[in-house]
Design an enzyme around this catalytic site. Structure first.
Site, PDB file in Angstrom:
ATOM      1  N   SER A   1       0.854  -1.188   0.000  1.00 15.68           N
ATOM      2  CA  SER A   1       0.000   0.000   0.000  1.00 15.68           C
ATOM      3  C   SER A   1       0.887   1.233   0.000  1.00 15.68           C
ATOM      4  O   SER A   1       2.065   1.160   0.380  1.00 15.68           O
ATOM      5  CB  SER A   1      -0.851  -0.018   1.282  1.00 15.68           C
ATOM      6  OG  SER A   1      -1.468   1.227   1.502  1.00 15.68           O
TER       7      SER A   1
ATOM      8  N   TYR B   1      -2.561   0.520  10.906  1.00 16.31           N
ATOM      9  CA  TYR B   1      -2.546   0.058   9.500  1.00 16.31           C
ATOM     10  C   TYR B   1      -1.182   0.342   8.879  1.00 16.31           C
ATOM     11  O   TYR B   1      -0.618  -0.516   8.186  1.00 16.31           O
ATOM     12  CB  TYR B   1      -3.644   0.762   8.708  1.00 16.31           C
ATOM     13  CG  TYR B   1      -3.724   0.313   7.262  1.00 16.31           C
ATOM     14  CD1 TYR B   1      -4.304  -0.908   6.919  1.00 16.31           C
ATOM     15  CD2 TYR B   1      -3.231   1.120   6.226  1.00 16.31           C
ATOM     16  CE1 TYR B   1      -4.386  -1.321   5.588  1.00 16.31           C
ATOM     17  CE2 TYR B   1      -3.312   0.721   4.899  1.00 16.31           C
ATOM     18  CZ  TYR B   1      -3.892  -0.502   4.585  1.00 16.31           C
ATOM     19  OH  TYR B   1      -3.969  -0.906   3.264  1.00 16.31           O
TER      20      TYR B   1
HETATM   21  P1  NAD Z   1     -11.944  -5.614   0.059  1.00 12.50           P
HETATM   22  O1  NAD Z   1     -12.579  -5.597   1.403  1.00 12.50           O
HETATM   23  O2  NAD Z   1     -12.776  -5.228  -1.119  1.00 12.50           O
HETATM   24  O3  NAD Z   1     -11.328  -7.065  -0.197  1.00 12.50           O
HETATM   25  C1  NAD Z   1     -10.649  -7.759   0.837  1.00 12.50           C
HETATM   26  C2  NAD Z   1     -11.130  -9.208   0.884  1.00 12.50           C
HETATM   27  O4  NAD Z   1     -10.387  -9.876   1.931  1.00 12.50           O
HETATM   28  C3  NAD Z   1     -12.622  -9.366   1.233  1.00 12.50           C
HETATM   29  O5  NAD Z   1     -13.264 -10.180   0.262  1.00 12.50           O
HETATM   30  C4  NAD Z   1     -12.624 -10.036   2.606  1.00 12.50           C
HETATM   31  O6  NAD Z   1     -13.703 -10.941   2.794  1.00 12.50           O
HETATM   32  C5  NAD Z   1     -11.273 -10.761   2.596  1.00 12.50           C
HETATM   33  N1  NAD Z   1     -10.794 -11.051   3.949  1.00 12.50           N
HETATM   34  C6  NAD Z   1     -10.832 -10.238   5.029  1.00 12.50           C
HETATM   35  N2  NAD Z   1     -10.347 -10.871   6.092  1.00 12.50           N
HETATM   36  C7  NAD Z   1      -9.986 -12.112   5.695  1.00 12.50           C
HETATM   37  C8  NAD Z   1      -9.422 -13.238   6.344  1.00 12.50           C
HETATM   38  N3  NAD Z   1      -9.160 -13.221   7.668  1.00 12.50           N
HETATM   39  N4  NAD Z   1      -9.168 -14.349   5.615  1.00 12.50           N
HETATM   40  C9  NAD Z   1      -9.452 -14.404   4.295  1.00 12.50           C
HETATM   41  N5  NAD Z   1      -9.989 -13.363   3.622  1.00 12.50           N
HETATM   42  C10 NAD Z   1     -10.254 -12.236   4.319  1.00 12.50           C
HETATM   43  O7  NAD Z   1     -10.647  -4.665   0.166  1.00 12.50           O
HETATM   44  P2  NAD Z   1      -9.481  -4.304  -0.899  1.00 12.50           P
HETATM   45  O8  NAD Z   1      -9.341  -2.843  -0.881  1.00 12.50           O
HETATM   46  O9  NAD Z   1      -9.664  -5.009  -2.167  1.00 12.50           O
HETATM   47  O10 NAD Z   1      -8.205  -4.890  -0.110  1.00 12.50           O
HETATM   48  C11 NAD Z   1      -7.225  -5.716  -0.714  1.00 12.50           C
HETATM   49  C12 NAD Z   1      -5.840  -5.267  -0.276  1.00 12.50           C
HETATM   50  O11 NAD Z   1      -5.568  -3.976  -0.835  1.00 12.50           O
HETATM   51  C13 NAD Z   1      -5.638  -5.136   1.241  1.00 12.50           C
HETATM   52  O12 NAD Z   1      -4.395  -5.723   1.592  1.00 12.50           O
HETATM   53  C14 NAD Z   1      -5.581  -3.623   1.448  1.00 12.50           C
HETATM   54  O13 NAD Z   1      -4.828  -3.274   2.581  1.00 12.50           O
HETATM   55  C15 NAD Z   1      -4.930  -3.184   0.156  1.00 12.50           C
HETATM   56  N6  NAD Z   1      -5.092  -1.753  -0.174  1.00 12.50           N
HETATM   57  C16 NAD Z   1      -6.335  -1.231  -0.439  1.00 12.50           C
HETATM   58  C17 NAD Z   1      -6.445   0.125  -0.763  1.00 12.50           C
HETATM   59  C18 NAD Z   1      -7.791   0.748  -1.109  1.00 12.50           C
HETATM   60  O14 NAD Z   1      -7.858   1.955  -1.331  1.00 12.50           O
HETATM   61  N7  NAD Z   1      -8.866  -0.005  -1.175  1.00 12.50           N
HETATM   62  C19 NAD Z   1      -5.304   0.930  -0.802  1.00 12.50           C
HETATM   63  C20 NAD Z   1      -4.071   0.376  -0.532  1.00 12.50           C
HETATM   64  C21 NAD Z   1      -3.972  -0.973  -0.224  1.00 12.50           C
END
Ligand code: NAD
Length: 271
Positions: free
Chosen positions: A142, A155
């Site tokens: 991230s 975080y």
């Molecule tokens: P999201 O919530 O849409 O997807 C995350 C998925 O992880 C969900 O389907 C959830 O059910 C699953 N999950 C949560 N806990 C879990 C567990 N214990 N075991 C298995 N699965 C689990 O969120 P996203 O934004 O797609 O996140 C994906 C990655 O991207 C994360 O690592 C997040 O930190 C990173 N990220 C997101 C952003 C943003 O702006 N959305 C920015 C930087 C980094």
């Protein structure tokens, strides 16, 4: 780019993980969609070729679950070539000044268990198969693995910890397995918060709607960007022809946060 590959993605039921599953399948890879919510993983898989897709319900915090998921992937497709630790939750920018020590303690345990221990156990469950295939790991990091204010202290610490593990695993698994990462920036996803402070049901998309998509200012795009636009660097890093000499590297795919400078979205010259 990925014919003959088998890719295991955690958190593939939603957001970036779902977008990666779609893109990796389009590039020819078999895709193993792992999510704590099996129904969500299955719904994403339902739109992909059935003979090249496997949806598994598994909690990344549970080593037995992750071992079973990896074994099932290998039994189905004959091996694993790429692993993408990606499942995560956010802390909704919660500052140390806003919570008491008990709340911070519970938030820390919950966020680190998913974001950091989850990555560790995903890699522990799969590295032996990656040694066999001379495969690679591409971690989701991230902007918060590099800069302040991409979250609160917990975080940010969790993503810095992932970045540290990336370097350590690149060291430990060379020369047989490459370990790289993509430091994605703001995307419109369903990213959730810790249940410890009642934020498990709050979606990041709702926050984007409240803030307005131009806040914060990012040079190339805004935080409501579709996660599918972040998939390209993962494909490149997973491809051994394109990235066979790359390990321990991180591509910052955050819209140019490092180049933001002091210009605001309101000011600056229009090009
Ligand atoms: P999201 O919530 O849409 O997807 C995350 C998925 O992880 C969900 O389907 C959830 O059910 C699953 N999950 C949560 N806990 C879990 C567990 N214990 N075991 C298995 N699965 C689990 O969120 P996203 O934004 O797609 O996140 C994906 C990655 O991207 C994360 O690592 C997040 O930190 C990173 N990220 C997101 C952003 C943003 O702006 N959305 C920015 C930087 C980094």
């Amino acid at each position: 780019m990925l014919n003959g590959h088998t890719t295991l993605i955690t958190g593939a039921g939603s957001g970036l993980g779902a977008a990666l599953a779609q893109r990796f399948a389009a590039e020819g890879s078999n895709v193993v969609l792992v999510d704590i919510d099996e129904d969500k993983a299955a719904a994403v898989a339902a739109a992909l070729p059935p003979d090249k897709t496997l949806a598994i319900g598994a909690d990344v915090r549970d080593t037995d679950c992750m071992k079973a998921a990896a074994a099932k992937a290998v039994a189905t497709f004959g091996g694993l070539t790429t692993v993408i630790p990606n499942a995560g939750i956010w802390d909704y920018n919660r500052s140390v000044t806003r919570h008491n020590g008990h709340e911070l303690s519970d938030m820390f345990d919950e966020i680190f268990a998913i974001n950091v221990k989850g990555y560790l156990l995903t890699i522990e469950a799969t590295w032996r198969y990656l040694i066999q295939s001379r495969g690679s790991i591409v971690m989701t990091l991230s902007n918060a693995a590099f800069y302040a204010a991409g979250g609160g202290p917990i975080y940010t610490a969790s993503k810095f910890a992932d970045r540290g593990m990336l370097l350590q695993f690149a060291h430990e698994l060379a020369p047989k397995v490459r370990v790289n990462g993509v430091a994605v920036g703001g995307m419109r996803t369903d990213l959730r918060g810790p249940s410890a402070i009642g934020l498990k049901e709050r979606s990041f998309s709702d926050s984007i709607d409240r803030w307005g998509s131009s806040n914060p200012y990012i040079p190339l795009h805004d935080i409501s960007t579709d996660p599918k636009h972040f998939a390209g660097p993962y494909v490149m890093l997973a491809n051994p022809t394109e990235a066979g000499n790359i390990t321990g590297a991180i591509i910052n795919a955050d819209g140019g946060i490092a180049a933001r400078g002091f210009r605001s979205s309101a000011g600056g010259d229009e090009l």
